[in-house]
Design an enzyme around this catalytic site. Structure first.
Site, short mmCIF file in Angstrom:
data_model
loop_
_atom_site.label_atom_id
_atom_site.label_comp_id
_atom_site.label_asym_id
_atom_site.label_seq_id
_atom_site.Cartn_x
_atom_site.Cartn_y
_atom_site.Cartn_z
N SER A 1 0.32 0.38 2.81
CA SER A 1 0.30 -0.78 1.94
C SER A 1 -0.12 -2.00 2.74
CB SER A 1 1.68 -1.02 1.31
OG SER A 1 1.69 -2.25 0.63
N ASP B 1 -0.97 -4.15 -3.18
CA ASP B 1 0.01 -4.63 -4.15
C ASP B 1 -0.39 -6.02 -4.64
OD1 ASP B 1 1.99 -2.51 -4.22
OD2 ASP B 1 2.45 -3.05 -2.15
N MET C 1 0.74 -9.04 -6.93
CA MET C 1 1.94 -9.60 -7.56
C MET C 1 1.64 -11.01 -8.06
SD MET C 1 4.79 -8.45 -4.74
CE MET C 1 4.68 -6.86 -3.90
N HIS D 1 -2.50 -1.79 -7.23
CA HIS D 1 -1.26 -1.69 -8.02
C HIS D 1 -0.96 -3.06 -8.60
CE1 HIS D 1 3.39 -0.98 -7.76
NE2 HIS D 1 2.96 -1.06 -9.01
N MET E 1 1.25 -5.42 -10.26
CA MET E 1 2.61 -5.79 -10.64
C MET E 1 2.55 -7.17 -11.27
SD MET E 1 4.88 -4.28 -7.48
CE MET E 1 3.65 -4.33 -6.20
N GLY F 1 8.56 -6.13 -5.55
CA GLY F 1 8.46 -7.55 -5.24
C GLY F 1 8.40 -7.86 -3.77
N PHE F 2 9.04 -7.02 -2.95
CA PHE F 2 9.09 -7.30 -1.52
C PHE F 2 9.02 -6.00 -0.72
CE2 PHE F 2 11.32 -10.75 -3.63
CZ PHE F 2 10.69 -11.87 -3.09
N GLY F 3 8.39 -6.06 0.44
CA GLY F 3 8.36 -4.93 1.35
C GLY F 3 9.63 -4.84 2.17
N GLY F 4 9.79 -3.73 2.86
CA GLY F 4 10.89 -3.58 3.79
C GLY F 4 12.23 -3.24 3.17
N ASP G 1 6.45 4.59 -3.88
CA ASP G 1 6.29 3.32 -3.18
C ASP G 1 7.65 2.65 -3.02
OD1 ASP G 1 5.49 0.91 -2.16
OD2 ASP G 1 4.28 0.30 -3.88
N GLY G 2 8.04 2.43 -1.75
CA GLY G 2 9.28 1.72 -1.47
C GLY G 2 10.19 2.47 -0.52
N GLY G 3 10.36 1.96 0.67
CA GLY G 3 11.25 2.60 1.62
C GLY G 3 10.76 3.92 2.16
#
Length: 220
Positions: free
Chosen positions: A7, A34, A36, A65, A67, A141-144, A174-176
Site C-alpha cells: 500500500s 488508498d 480517502m 481503492h 474510500m 482510515g489509517f495505516g498501522g 487490507d489492514g494489519g
C-alpha cells in the site's frame, strides 16, 4: 495466484521513485492505492493526479481503492489516470450494480469492499459481477492498525460463495497484514495481501516482502 500488494499510503514520498523501483526488483507486480476523502473515512490522501504519476512509475497492476462518498463521480477520473482495478465500498454506494457496471464499462476490473462490521451477505446479488472483493481487516482510515481476526470467517464464506458460483475472483485483505497474520489470511481463502507498514516500515523492503512470502509458504 497469491499476490502481496504494498500500500503506497505507507511509502516515503520523498523517495517514492526509489522505493517503487525496489518493489519491482523484489518481484512485486501489484500496487495498492488508498484514496480517502476525509468524509467516508477520517483521513485525506490522494487524487487522480497522484495516481497518474504512479502510473508513469509503476509497470504492474495499479489497484485503486476508493474510500470515498459518491464514488461514481470520481471513477472516470481515476480510470483515466491509469487505474487497472477500481474498488468501491458497499457502505458508500446507493446503487451498487450501477457503480460496478460503470467501472467495467470504462475497462477496469471492478472491486467491492466491506468494512469489518459489514456482513458479506450484502455481496450476494453482486458477487458474480465483480472481479475483486476487498475485506477490510481494520476500520479504514489509517495505516498501522492491528489486524481484526474476526474477519477470517467472512473471508472463508466469501471464497465458498465464489466457488459455488464457479466465479473466479481475487479476495484482497487490507489492514494489519504482516508476516505473522498472512498465513491465516491465505488459509482462509484470500489471495491478495495488502501490506503497508509491514513492507515500507522496515529498513529493507525486499526483506520485509520475503518475510511475508516465507510465512505463507512461497519461495523467496
Amino acid at each position: 495466484m497469491i499476490h502481496i500488494a504494498p500500500s503506497v499510503l505507507a511509502a516515503d514520498f520523498s523517495m517514492l521513485r526509489e522505493q517503487l523501483s525496489e518493489l519491482q526488483r523484489a518481484g512485486i507486480n501489484w500496487l495498492h492505492v488508498d484514496i480517502m476523502d476525509g468524509h467516508f473515512v477520517p483521513n485525506l490522501t490522494f487524487g487522480p493526479k497522484i495516481v497518474k504519476t504512479l502510473r508513469k512509475l509503476w509497470l504492474g497492476t495499479l489497484d485503486v481503492h476508493l474510500m470515498v462518498e459518491e464514488p461514481d463521480f470520481l471513477i472516470p477520473d481515476f480510470r483515466e489516470a491509469g487505474a487497472d482495478i477500481i474498488t468501491v465500498h458497499v457502505e458508500a454506494v446507493r446503487h451498487l450494480h450501477r457503480t460496478v457496471q460503470l467501472v467495467k464499462k470504462l475497462g477496469a476490473k471492478a472491486g467491492v469492499s466491506l468494512n469489518p462490521a459489514t456482513p458479506e451477505v450484502l455481496l450476494q446479488e453482486i458477487l458474480s459481477d465483480v472481479d475483486v472483493v476487498l475485506v477490510m481487516s481494520v476500520n479504514p482510515g489509517f495505516g498501522g492498525q492491528k489486524f481484526i481476526p474476526d474477519v477470517l470467517p467472512k473471508i472463508r464464506r466469501i471464497r465458498k460463495s465464489a466457488d459455488q458460483l464457479a466465479h473466479e475472483i481475487d479476495i484482497e485483505v487490507d489492514g494489519g497484514v504482516n508476516a505473522e497474520t498472512a498465513k491465516s489470511i491465505v488459509e482462509s481463502g484470500a489471495n491478495v495481501l495488502i501490506a503497508g507498514t509491514a513492507i515500507f516500515g522496515g529498513k529493507n523492503i525486499s526483506a520485509s516482502f520475503n518475510a511475508i512470502r516465507k510465512n505463507i509458504g512461497l519461495s523467496v
